[in-house]
Design a protein around this motif. Sequence first.
Motif, PDB file in Angstrom:
ATOM      1  N   TRP A  30       0.823  -1.217   0.000  1.00 51.85           N
ATOM      2  CA  TRP A  30       0.000   0.000   0.000  1.00 51.85           C
ATOM      3  C   TRP A  30       0.853   1.261   0.000  1.00 51.85           C
ATOM      4  O   TRP A  30       0.396   2.303  -0.452  1.00 51.85           O
ATOM      5  N   GLY A 135      -3.801   3.145  -2.169  1.00 57.99           N
ATOM      6  CA  GLY A 135      -2.975   1.987  -1.842  1.00 57.99           C
ATOM      7  C   GLY A 135      -3.572   1.054  -0.800  1.00 57.99           C
ATOM      8  O   GLY A 135      -3.686  -0.155  -1.031  1.00 57.99           O
ATOM      9  N   LEU A 136      -3.944   1.591   0.356  1.00 57.80           N
ATOM     10  CA  LEU A 136      -4.465   0.746   1.429  1.00 57.80           C
ATOM     11  C   LEU A 136      -5.790   0.085   1.051  1.00 57.80           C
ATOM     12  O   LEU A 136      -5.957  -1.119   1.277  1.00 57.80           O
TER      13      LEU A 136
END
Length: 159
Positions: A30, A135-136
């Motif tokens: 991430w 990302g996460l």
Amino acid sequence: MSEIHIVRDYPHRPEMVWRAVTDPQLVPLWTATGAGARPEGFAPVVGTKFAFVAKPRPGWSGVVSCEVLEVRKPELLRFSWQDESGGAVTEVAYRIQAWGEGTRFIYDHTGFTGVGGLFMSKFLGSVRTKMLTKGLPAVLDDLDDQGSLRPDSSLRPHE
């Protein structure tokens, strides 16, 4: 003093968010939307000294030295943050809260001082926003019920 404060809600259980932000194999997946840092020597244990290692850039070695300051699994991870070459020691906190059917994730990075600190907080703030917005969630979406990457995931751990 400048700071970074980001709040994001995810439709995933707090335990899954904790796993994604503390598993050394998942973190680089991430953070890849930012500098792609990987934690070396990290464990969610108070007193653990570790480093975030990213690709060096002109004027930056790519290494940030950290120490775990506080842990309350799966609610809080707080650690110091200092560029390997020195400078101010700042603090990062990940706060994870059950929120509706999912999780509220609160990212705080505090302790920036002076003009340099203001610049750094603005720069890092935009990078962290991207990591926590793009990302996460991608990593969380590719975890199975046990918190492992699904076999068909397009994300790959960095060795």
